[in-house]
Motif scaffolding. Structure first.
Motif, PDB file in Angstrom:
ATOM      1  N   SER A   1       0.851  -1.184   0.000  1.00 52.44           N
ATOM      2  CA  SER A   1       0.000   0.000   0.000  1.00 52.44           C
ATOM      3  C   SER A   1       0.889   1.237   0.000  1.00 52.44           C
ATOM      4  O   SER A   1       2.095   1.162   0.280  1.00 52.44           O
ATOM      5  CB  SER A   1      -0.909   0.022   1.229  1.00 52.44           C
ATOM      6  N   PHE A   2       0.296   2.374  -0.307  1.00 48.81           N
ATOM      7  CA  PHE A   2       1.094   3.591  -0.287  1.00 48.81           C
ATOM      8  C   PHE A   2       1.566   3.903   1.127  1.00 48.81           C
ATOM      9  O   PHE A   2       2.682   4.390   1.322  1.00 48.81           O
ATOM     10  CB  PHE A   2       0.302   4.779  -0.845  1.00 48.81           C
TER      11      PHE A   2
ATOM     12  N   HIS B   1       0.462   4.265  -7.399  1.00 44.52           N
ATOM     13  CA  HIS B   1       0.066   5.342  -6.482  1.00 44.52           C
ATOM     14  C   HIS B   1       0.390   6.728  -7.033  1.00 44.52           C
ATOM     15  O   HIS B   1       0.165   7.721  -6.344  1.00 44.52           O
ATOM     16  CB  HIS B   1       0.768   5.158  -5.136  1.00 44.52           C
TER      17      HIS B   1
END
Length: 278
Positions: free
Chosen positions: A97-98, A142
């Protein structure tokens, strides 16, 4: 956009609106914008930093500046940051995930992030295409755009691998006849060695490094204009010449105009839109 390309009949405000409209356009996925030069000292890293900053100023989503110089690149320095972690740490951890990835990036602005090839300004490991692609693949989803600062040259396997995946290319060269000859050699190599498609994505930036522009500047730009690519002159800028981190608010007006034009042209090509230059 006529003001941006050096013509008349449009106000600065209209030019800025045209740039903003282009740079804010939605993208179908990460746009890779690569900045290269045939040799060192052309102003490549400075151009990469300026381009990344310009994009992040206009876009509402994230922009990534990627240091892909295997020989101790200075992109983080130009952007005023020091990266304590590098893309090698990112490759090792493979965040999902970011939020997990952010600690391996360095923030250089509200929407601008830096992915460094070094840790604390020190070479980490051997820089390879596999490491680059893995790192960018891990975080690319992202970001709207990644501005990639390559090391000098275009012929190594690393350079060729990065160029194969680029959506837009800025070829930086000194604004001299010698510089134009080097740039022309690169363009000829693209045309003759299976990289002809790069020509449709390329913007040439000619950079003046001294207060007095070379008398050969006009001739150099004429030589490059024969390729029917956008050729944008970046004038000498006293603030940029100091080196180190730059403040975009201290750039000369002509410098800002040139950077805006380059950003407009290369981003247009990265999304398949017509640029002013063709």
């Amino acid at each position: 956009m006529r003001k941006v390309v050096g013509g008349s009949g449009a106000s600065d405000g209209q030019a800025q609106v045209a740039i903003a409209e282009m740079l804010r356009r939605p993208v179908p996925g990460l746009r890779r914008l690569t900045v290269v030069s045939v040799r060192g000292g052309a102003g490549k890293t400075t151009m990469a930093a300026l381009l990344a900053t310009e994009l992040s100023w206009y876009r509402a989503d994230r922009v990534l500046a990627v240091d892909a110089d295997a020989e101790l690149g200075s992109l983080p320095l130009r952007l005023g940051v020091q990266a304590e972690r590098s893309l090698f740490d990112l490759v090792e951890r493979r965040p999902r995930s970011f939020e997990e990835a952010a600690p391996y990036l360095t923030r250089a602005g509200e929407r601008l992030w830096v992915l460094s090839a070094t840790r604390g300004g020190r070479i980490a490991e051997q820089f390879t295409l596999d490491a680059f692609e893995t790192a960018l693949g891990t975080v690319g989803g992202h970001f709207a755009a990644a501005v990639v600062d390559c090391g000098a040259g275009i012929l190594t396997d690393l350079h060729q691998g990065i160029l194969a995946g680029t959506h837009g290319l800025v070829l930086v060269t000194p604004g001299t006849v010698d510089g134009a000859l080097s740039a022309r050699g690169a363009l000829e190599w693209f045309r003759n060695n299976g990289r002809r498609e790069l020509l449709q994505r390329t913007v040439v930036a000619t950079v003046t490094h001294a207060p007095q522009a070379s008398a050969d500047l006009e001739r150099a730009e004429q030589m490059l204009s024969q390729w029917q690519l956008p050729v944008v002159h970046v004038p000498y800028d006293r603030h940029l010449a100091v080196g180190g981190a730059f403040d975009a608010g201290k750039l000369a007006g002509d410098t800002g105009t040139a950077v805006g034009r380059i950003a407009y042209e290369v981003f247009a090509r990265s999304i398949g839109a017509p640029g002013v230059g063709g």
